[in-house]
Design a protein around this motif. Structure first.
Motif, short mmCIF file in Angstrom:
data_model
loop_
_atom_site.label_atom_id
_atom_site.label_comp_id
_atom_site.label_asym_id
_atom_site.label_seq_id
_atom_site.Cartn_x
_atom_site.Cartn_y
_atom_site.Cartn_z
N VAL A 75 -16.23 -24.37 46.17
CA VAL A 75 -15.89 -25.11 47.39
C VAL A 75 -14.72 -24.44 48.10
N ASP A 76 -14.84 -24.29 49.41
CA ASP A 76 -13.75 -23.78 50.25
C ASP A 76 -13.13 -24.97 50.99
N PRO A 77 -11.91 -25.37 50.64
CA PRO A 77 -11.31 -26.54 51.30
C PRO A 77 -11.09 -26.35 52.80
N LEU A 78 -10.88 -25.12 53.25
CA LEU A 78 -10.61 -24.91 54.67
C LEU A 78 -11.83 -25.23 55.53
N THR A 79 -12.99 -24.73 55.11
CA THR A 79 -14.20 -24.90 55.91
C THR A 79 -15.05 -26.07 55.46
N GLY A 80 -14.87 -26.48 54.20
CA GLY A 80 -15.74 -27.51 53.64
C GLY A 80 -17.06 -26.96 53.14
N ASP A 81 -17.21 -25.64 53.20
CA ASP A 81 -18.45 -25.01 52.73
C ASP A 81 -18.50 -25.01 51.21
N VAL A 83 -20.82 -23.17 47.90
CA VAL A 83 -21.83 -22.22 47.45
C VAL A 83 -22.34 -22.66 46.08
N GLN A 84 -23.58 -23.09 46.04
CA GLN A 84 -24.18 -23.51 44.78
C GLN A 84 -24.50 -22.31 43.91
N ASP A 85 -24.43 -22.51 42.59
CA ASP A 85 -24.66 -21.43 41.63
C ASP A 85 -23.81 -20.21 42.00
N GLY A 86 -22.54 -20.49 42.31
CA GLY A 86 -21.64 -19.45 42.76
C GLY A 86 -20.96 -18.73 41.60
N VAL A 87 -20.26 -17.65 41.96
CA VAL A 87 -19.55 -16.84 40.98
C VAL A 87 -18.16 -16.54 41.51
N LEU A 88 -17.17 -16.68 40.64
CA LEU A 88 -15.79 -16.34 40.97
C LEU A 88 -15.33 -15.28 39.97
N VAL A 89 -14.82 -14.17 40.49
CA VAL A 89 -14.32 -13.08 39.65
C VAL A 89 -12.83 -12.94 39.87
N LEU A 90 -12.05 -13.09 38.81
CA LEU A 90 -10.60 -12.94 38.86
C LEU A 90 -10.22 -11.70 38.07
N ASP A 91 -9.42 -10.84 38.69
CA ASP A 91 -9.02 -9.60 38.01
C ASP A 91 -7.70 -9.12 38.59
N GLY A 92 -6.78 -8.71 37.71
CA GLY A 92 -5.50 -8.21 38.17
C GLY A 92 -4.65 -9.25 38.86
N GLY A 93 -4.83 -10.52 38.48
CA GLY A 93 -4.03 -11.57 39.08
C GLY A 93 -4.50 -12.02 40.45
N LYS A 94 -5.65 -11.53 40.90
CA LYS A 94 -6.17 -11.86 42.22
C LYS A 94 -7.64 -12.24 42.14
N TRP A 124 -17.96 -28.13 39.69
CA TRP A 124 -17.46 -27.62 40.96
C TRP A 124 -16.22 -26.77 40.72
N VAL A 125 -16.14 -25.65 41.41
CA VAL A 125 -15.05 -24.70 41.24
C VAL A 125 -14.18 -24.74 42.50
N LEU A 126 -12.88 -24.92 42.29
CA LEU A 126 -11.94 -25.10 43.40
C LEU A 126 -10.73 -24.19 43.19
N PRO A 127 -9.98 -23.95 44.26
CA PRO A 127 -8.69 -23.26 44.07
C PRO A 127 -7.74 -24.16 43.29
N GLY A 128 -6.75 -23.56 42.63
CA GLY A 128 -5.73 -24.37 41.99
C GLY A 128 -5.08 -25.29 43.01
N LEU A 129 -4.73 -26.48 42.59
CA LEU A 129 -4.17 -27.47 43.50
C LEU A 129 -2.67 -27.24 43.69
N ALA A 413 -7.34 -21.32 39.78
CA ALA A 413 -8.59 -22.05 40.00
C ALA A 413 -8.69 -23.23 39.05
N ILE A 414 -9.49 -24.20 39.44
CA ILE A 414 -9.81 -25.32 38.55
C ILE A 414 -11.31 -25.56 38.61
N VAL A 415 -11.83 -26.19 37.57
CA VAL A 415 -13.22 -26.64 37.52
C VAL A 415 -13.19 -28.15 37.30
N VAL A 416 -13.94 -28.88 38.13
CA VAL A 416 -13.97 -30.33 38.01
C VAL A 416 -15.40 -30.80 37.78
N ASP A 417 -15.52 -32.03 37.30
CA ASP A 417 -16.81 -32.57 36.89
C ASP A 417 -17.61 -33.24 37.99
#
Length: 444
Positions: A75-81, A83-94, A124-129, A413-417
């Motif tokens: 989920v992107d809080p800015l746009t409200g969009d 992405v189902q079955d999405g992927v988030l890749v974190l590497d090097g602190g970014k 659901w995957v969100l940015p850290g709050l 990031a956080i994951v919520v139910d």
């Protein structure tokens, strides 16, 4: 009586090195290199003594293994969009990549064999709050804040610059503390033992009426900035949570608050305020945000909208008083709750930016998701409540790389139910927390 009646206000001394302040604050916060190493569960004994070695000493994080969170709805809080079955890749602190499986295929391949993989299917995957009002004074406080999903926070002041020390931790020990925007000491008339936090504060002990004159308020503000504060916390009224205090009594007027704002020299000022007069004076003095703000008037709300002043209602701190065993506090909670809820709705309708802050103190931590739910109950939509704890809060803190999961953003990031676009209570259902690329909570 003013400390500087017959002399120009002095500049805080530079004789006490900032590292000395950090060391003292760290000790008070229960922080030592050894304790951090123990929590990391594998740091070398050499790191626990003497000067830390390696690149992290210069503010670069310890290397974290890449992390892939796949299968969830991103989920992107800015746009409200979303992405189902999405992927988030974190590497090097970014954030290295985020999006559909096809869009992130190359980034996933680049970390294959090195990355930890979490399956967030059905979640659901969100940015850290972001919690814009906490009082964290120790590692235990920071740990509990993180567990609730707040990976970035703004301090509402600490007693001995512990927040300044906590702010330094993510630079070399990811996952130990949230990203902290420190405020240092409360700019308030009576500093008590906080006068011992810095030798440059000793002259303020000579003031029989406390820190009240504009020159003295400016001096205390400059000491805070010199010792590492990035924002300044002051007040217009006493505390509502102390039954012996009257939260509608005026502590600092517009002239006094203006002296703090001017001395802050662009650092945002957050102001504890309850009464209509106190809130209005703070807004017109130019503070960046109003904290609590129960009795804000319609006229002041319009002025806040015009000036771009943020509103931090601290809903839980107010509403929870209603269940206090103290009859005075219980009465306040019962009286103040509907008034504050109406103020939040009026502020929203006027275009004031509302942000989420729990006013958590020590280990008495309210999860930031609870604050988001209470804001929704006061009239914000689920998306607006999410923004109050992400993009809007990040804007208040002046940081552009938190609050969203976009390429180059911080690895928080956080994951919520549950679906946060359908119900704000989803932010209370935290399953996974990632702070600075480190997994600090994993309930999958």
């Amino acid at each position: 009586m003013c400390l500087h009646d017959h002399t120009s206000a002095p500049t805080p001394s530079s004789k006490l090195p900032r590292r000395g302040i950090l060391a003292g604050a760290a000790a008070l916060a229960g922080i030592s290199v050894a304790s951090v190493a123990a929590q990391l569960g594998g740091a070398s004994a050499a790191r626990a003594t003497g000067r830390p070695a390696g690149p992290n000493y210069h503010g670069r994080p310890l290397a974290q293994p890449p992390l892939v969170i796949e299968g969830g709805t991103v989920v992107d809080p800015l746009t409200g969009d979303a992405v189902q079955d999405g992927v988030l890749v974190l590497d090097g602190g970014k954030v290295a990549a985020v999006g559909t499986r096809d869009e992130t295929r190359k980034a996933v391949a680049a970390v294959a064999g090195r990355a930890q993989v979490l399956n967030a299917t059905g979640r659901w995957v969100l940015p850290g709050l972001v919690d814009v009002h906490v009082h964290a004074n120790a590692l235990a406080d920071a740990r509990l804040i993180l567990q609730g999903g707040a990976t970035s926070v703004r301090s509402g002041s600490s007693s001995f610059y512990q927040d300044v020390a906590l702010a330094a931790l993510p630079g070399w020990a990811p996952g130990i503390s949230p990203r902290m925007t420190p405020a240092g000491l409360f700019v308030s008339p009576d500093l008590g033992d906080s006068l011992l936090a810095d030798p440059d504060l000793a002259p303020l002990a000579t003031l029989p009426a406390g820190v009240r004159q504009p020159a003295d308020l400016a001096y205390l503000t400059r000491v805070n900035l010199a010792r590492g504060a990035q924002v300044i916390k002051t007040r217009a009224n006493p505390r509502a949570g102390l039954p012996e205090q009257d939260p509608r009594e005026l502590v600092y007027n517009q002239e006094q608050l203006s002296a703090v704002v001017k001395a802050a020299n662009g650092a945002g000022v957050l102001c504890h305020a309850y009464s209509a007069e106190g809130i209005d004076g703070a807004v017109r003095a130019g503070v960046r945000s109003i904290e609590h703000g129960v009795f804000v008037s319609e006229e002041t709300i319009a002025e806040m909208a015009r000036r771009g002043t943020y509103f931090t209602p601290t809903m839980d701190a107010i509403t929870s008083m209603a269940s206090s065993p103290n009859p005075i506090l219980a009465a306040r909670g019962q009286e103040y709750t509907p008034i504050l809820q109406a103020a939040v709705l009026a502020a929203k309708e006027a275009g004031v930016t509302i942000v989420a802050g729990t006013d958590s103190f020590g280990t008495d931590v309210t999860p930031i998701g609870t604050e988001a739910r209470l804001l929704a109950e006061a009239g914000l939509s689920p998306l607006e409540a999410l923004r109050a704890a992400t993009t809007h809060a990040a804007n208040l803190l002046g940081v552009r790389d938190v609050g969203r999961l976009v390429r180059g953003a911080q690895a928080d990031a956080i994951v919520v139910d549950a679906d946060p676009l359908a119900t704000a209570s989803a932010l209370e259902q935290v399953r996974v927390v990632v702070a600075q690329g480190a997994v600090v909570r994993n309930g999958l």
